[in-house]
Design an enzyme around this catalytic site. Structure first.
Site, PDB file in Angstrom:
ATOM      1  N   TYR A   1       7.863  -1.908  -2.036  1.00  0.00           N
ATOM      2  CA  TYR A   1       7.521  -0.585  -2.579  1.00  0.00           C
ATOM      3  C   TYR A   1       8.785   0.251  -2.729  1.00  0.00           C
ATOM      4  O   TYR A   1       9.183   0.613  -3.830  1.00  0.00           O
ATOM      5  CB  TYR A   1       6.471   0.098  -1.699  1.00  0.00           C
ATOM      6  CG  TYR A   1       6.113   1.531  -2.083  1.00  0.00           C
ATOM      7  CD1 TYR A   1       6.647   2.161  -3.207  1.00  0.00           C
ATOM      8  CD2 TYR A   1       5.221   2.257  -1.313  1.00  0.00           C
ATOM      9  CE1 TYR A   1       6.308   3.473  -3.542  1.00  0.00           C
ATOM     10  CE2 TYR A   1       4.873   3.574  -1.643  1.00  0.00           C
ATOM     11  CZ  TYR A   1       5.430   4.172  -2.751  1.00  0.00           C
ATOM     12  OH  TYR A   1       5.101   5.463  -3.077  1.00  0.00           O
ATOM     13  N   SER A   2       9.469   0.552  -1.613  1.00  0.00           N
ATOM     14  CA  SER A   2      10.586   1.499  -1.650  1.00  0.00           C
ATOM     15  C   SER A   2      11.670   1.092  -2.640  1.00  0.00           C
ATOM     16  O   SER A   2      12.279   1.952  -3.289  1.00  0.00           O
ATOM     17  CB  SER A   2      11.192   1.658  -0.250  1.00  0.00           C
ATOM     18  OG  SER A   2      10.253   2.212   0.643  1.00  0.00           O
TER      19      SER A   2
ATOM     20  N   LYS B   1      -2.437   5.060  -4.119  1.00  0.00           N
ATOM     21  CA  LYS B   1      -3.386   5.440  -3.073  1.00  0.00           C
ATOM     22  C   LYS B   1      -4.815   5.569  -3.593  1.00  0.00           C
ATOM     23  O   LYS B   1      -5.770   5.279  -2.879  1.00  0.00           O
ATOM     24  CB  LYS B   1      -2.952   6.762  -2.432  1.00  0.00           C
ATOM     25  CG  LYS B   1      -1.710   6.673  -1.561  1.00  0.00           C
ATOM     26  CD  LYS B   1      -1.299   8.060  -1.082  1.00  0.00           C
ATOM     27  CE  LYS B   1      -0.098   7.996  -0.143  1.00  0.00           C
ATOM     28  NZ  LYS B   1      -0.473   7.547   1.205  1.00  0.00           N
TER      29      LYS B   1
ATOM     30  N   ALA C   1       0.838  -1.199   0.000  1.00  0.00           N
ATOM     31  CA  ALA C   1       0.000   0.000   0.000  1.00  0.00           C
ATOM     32  C   ALA C   1       0.874   1.251   0.000  1.00  0.00           C
ATOM     33  O   ALA C   1       2.009   1.237   0.468  1.00  0.00           O
ATOM     34  CB  ALA C   1      -0.908  -0.002   1.221  1.00  0.00           C
ATOM     35  N   GLY C   2       0.311   2.329  -0.520  1.00  0.00           N
ATOM     36  CA  GLY C   2       1.010   3.608  -0.545  1.00  0.00           C
ATOM     37  C   GLY C   2       1.431   4.038  -1.930  1.00  0.00           C
ATOM     38  O   GLY C   2       1.578   5.236  -2.191  1.00  0.00           O
TER      39      GLY C   2
ATOM     40  N   ASN D   1      -5.281  -0.673   8.765  1.00  0.00           N
ATOM     41  CA  ASN D   1      -4.021   0.017   9.045  1.00  0.00           C
ATOM     42  C   ASN D   1      -4.163   0.852  10.314  1.00  0.00           C
ATOM     43  O   ASN D   1      -4.745   1.934  10.291  1.00  0.00           O
ATOM     44  CB  ASN D   1      -3.642   0.901   7.853  1.00  0.00           C
ATOM     45  CG  ASN D   1      -2.343   1.653   8.066  1.00  0.00           C
ATOM     46  OD1 ASN D   1      -1.622   1.416   9.040  1.00  0.00           O
ATOM     47  ND2 ASN D   1      -2.038   2.559   7.161  1.00  0.00           N
TER      48      ASN D   1
ATOM     49  N   GLY E   1       0.800  11.305   5.830  1.00  0.00           N
ATOM     50  CA  GLY E   1      -0.362  11.571   6.669  1.00  0.00           C
ATOM     51  C   GLY E   1      -1.671  11.102   6.056  1.00  0.00           C
ATOM     52  O   GLY E   1      -2.709  11.746   6.213  1.00  0.00           O
TER      53      GLY E   1
ATOM     54  N   SER F   1       0.236   3.224  10.873  1.00  0.00           N
ATOM     55  CA  SER F   1       0.915   4.348  10.228  1.00  0.00           C
ATOM     56  C   SER F   1       1.431   5.304  11.296  1.00  0.00           C
ATOM     57  O   SER F   1       0.686   5.686  12.203  1.00  0.00           O
ATOM     58  CB  SER F   1      -0.038   5.095   9.295  1.00  0.00           C
ATOM     59  OG  SER F   1       0.545   6.306   8.862  1.00  0.00           O
TER      60      SER F   1
ATOM     61  N   ASN G   1       2.190   8.378  10.801  1.00  0.00           N
ATOM     62  CA  ASN G   1       2.044   9.756  10.324  1.00  0.00           C
ATOM     63  C   ASN G   1       0.677  10.385  10.572  1.00  0.00           C
ATOM     64  O   ASN G   1       0.429  11.502  10.141  1.00  0.00           O
ATOM     65  CB  ASN G   1       2.369   9.806   8.826  1.00  0.00           C
ATOM     66  CG  ASN G   1       3.792   9.381   8.545  1.00  0.00           C
ATOM     67  OD1 ASN G   1       4.715   9.815   9.220  1.00  0.00           O
ATOM     68  ND2 ASN G   1       3.973   8.501   7.576  1.00  0.00           N
TER      69      ASN G   1
END
Length: 358
Positions: free
Chosen positions: A313-314, A65, A61-62, A170, A113, A173, A175
Site C-alpha cells: 500500500y504505502s 475502505k 486494507a486501508g 483485524n 482510527g 490496528s 489506532n
C-alpha cells in the site's frame, strides 16, 4: 494509461495533504471505465483458500475502505484486493490531520482510527459486484465506542462473508484504543471461535484470516499461532503497522506523530516476524506478507520468509500503480533465473535465516 500519468500527477498530489490526495485518487479511480487486468505469467499463479490467484501481489486494507473501487484496482493488475477496514456503525475516526508522509524514508504514519462508512454501505457495494471476476476480501474491526467488540466482529462476518473470498480479522490496528488487547490468548480464542461460527452460519466459504501486529513479542506469537491453528484459521496476515520508530528515520519531526508507521522502515521488522511465524506454522496456515514492499526484491524476500501472497500500500504513494507490474515482472525473472515454474518451492525456504537477519 494511469501508470503513465502518475509521474505527472505525483507533484500535484504530494502538494496536497496526504488524505486529500488519497480522496482524489479514489474519486479518479471511480471514474475509470471497466478494464480487464493484464494477463499474468502462469508461473505467478497461486492456489490458496480454494481460490486461484492470478498473481501473488495484492492491495492491503486501508486504501479502499469503502469498497468503492475494488474492480478498478483489480484492473491495475493486482492479484487480489482487500477492502476495509469496516466496522458495524459509521464512525469518523480520529481528527484530521491523521496521515503523514515521510518522503525521504519512503514511509507513512497514519492514525485514522478505523474511519468507516459502516457495514450497510460496504455490504451493499460488495453484494453489487456479485458475479464479477477478481478476488476481493474485506478487513473487519470494531467500533471505537462499542460496548461489545466481539459482537461487532460477528456482525461484520455474518453480513459480509457471503460477498467476499476472505475476511481478515483485524485486532492489530494501533489506532483504536484497546483493540490490540483482543490479541490476548483468551480474548482471541473466543473471538476467532465466534467469527468462524458466524462465517459457517452464513453459508459462506470465505476464508477467515487473522492480521498480526509487528510489535508482538515472540511469546505472544507462540500463543497467537497456537490459537489460530486450534480454531482453524485459514491464513495469517503479517503484519500491520508498527508503533515503533526506528532510529534510522530521517524525517524526525514527522516521526514524532502518533500512529502506525508503514512503508520501507517496516520491512525488516515485519519480515522477521513473518519468518518467525512461518517457523511456527509451516505449511499448516498460509501466510500473507505485508510491510515495506516497494520492489520485486522485497516481495521475493517476503516469499522466501514464508509468504504465499504479498500485499502493499504505502509504496504506491511514492511509486504509483506501475509498481504492481514492475514487481510481477521482477518475480517472473527471478523464477526463470532459478529454473522454476512456480513460486511454491521458494515459500519459506530461507525463513530460518531471515528470522535472524531481515
Amino acid at each position: 494509461m494511469i501508470d503513465a500519468l502518475f509521474p505527472l500527477a505525483r507533484p500535484l498530489l504530494h502538494g496536497l495533504d496526504a488524505e486529500t490526495a488519497h480522496d482524489l485518487t479514489i474519486r479518479g479511480l471511480s471514474l475509470l471505465p471497466p478494464r480487464r487486468p493484464p494477463a499474468d505469467d502462469a508461473s505467478l499463479a497461486v492456489e490458496m483458500f480454494g481460490q486461484s490467484f492470478p498473481n501473488p501481489v495484492g492491495l492491503a486494507a486501508g486504501f479502499d475502505k469503502g469498497a468503492r473501487v475494488a474492480d478498478a484496482l483489480l484492473g491495475l493488475g493486482f492479484g487480489f484486493v482487500e477492502v476495509g477496514g469496516v466496522v458495524p456503525q459509521p464512525q469518523p475516526g480520529n481528527p484530521r490531520p491523521r496521515v503523514f508522509r515521510l518522503p525521504r524514508d519512503r514511509a507513512v504514519i497514519n492514525r485514522f482510527g478505523l474511519n468507516s462508512e459502516g457495514l450497510d454501505a460496504v455490504a451493499d457495494r460488495l453484494k453489487a459486484r456479485a458475479g464479477r471476476e477478481g478476488i476481493v476480501g474485506v478487513n473487519i474491526g470494531a467500533n471505537k465506542e462499542s460496548a461489545d467488540r466481539l459482537a461487532d466482529y460477528v456482525a461484520c462476518t455474518a453480513r459480509l462473508a457471503p460477498h467476499v473470498a476472505f475476511i481478515t480479522v483485524n485486532v492489530s490496528s494501533p489506532n483504536t484504543p484497546g483493540l490490540r488487547d483482543l490479541q490476548g490468548e483468551a480474548f482471541l480464542d473466543d473471538l476467532l471461535a465466534r467469527v468462524v461460527a458466524a462465517r459457517d452460519a452464513s453459508g459462506s466459504s470465505a476464508a477467515v484470516l487473522l492480521k498480526i501486529a509487528p510489535d508482538i513479542a515472540l511469546e505472544g506469537l507462540d500463543a497467537m499461532t497456537a490459537t489460530a491453528l486450534r480454531r482453524g484459521i485459514q491464513g495469517l496476515v503479517v503484519s500491520n503497522t508498527t508503533i515503533a520508530r526506528p532510529s534510522s528515520l530521517v524525517e524526525s519531526s514527522v516521526a514524532k506523530e502518533t500512529g502506525g508507521l508503514s512503508g520501507r522502515p517496516l520491512f525488516g521488522l515485519s519480515t522477521r516476524l513473518l519468518a518467525e511465524t512461518y517457523l511456527r506454522v509451516g505449511d499448516r496456515i498460509p501466510l500473507i506478507g505485508v510491510g515495506g514492499i516497494d520492489s520485486a526484491e522485497a516481495a521475493w524476500a517476503k516469499i522466501r520468509a514464508g509468504a504465499r501472497l504479498v500485499q502493499l500500500y504505502s509504496a504506491l504513494v511514492y511509486e504509483g500503480p506501475g509498481l504492481v507490474g514492475t514487481i510481477k515482472r521482477g518475480l517472473s525473472q527471478r523464477l526463470r533465473a532459478e529454473g522454476l515454474t512456480s513460486l511454491a518451492p521458494v515459500v519459506g525456504r530461507d525463513a530460518a535465516a531471515l528470522a535472524r537477519d531481515a
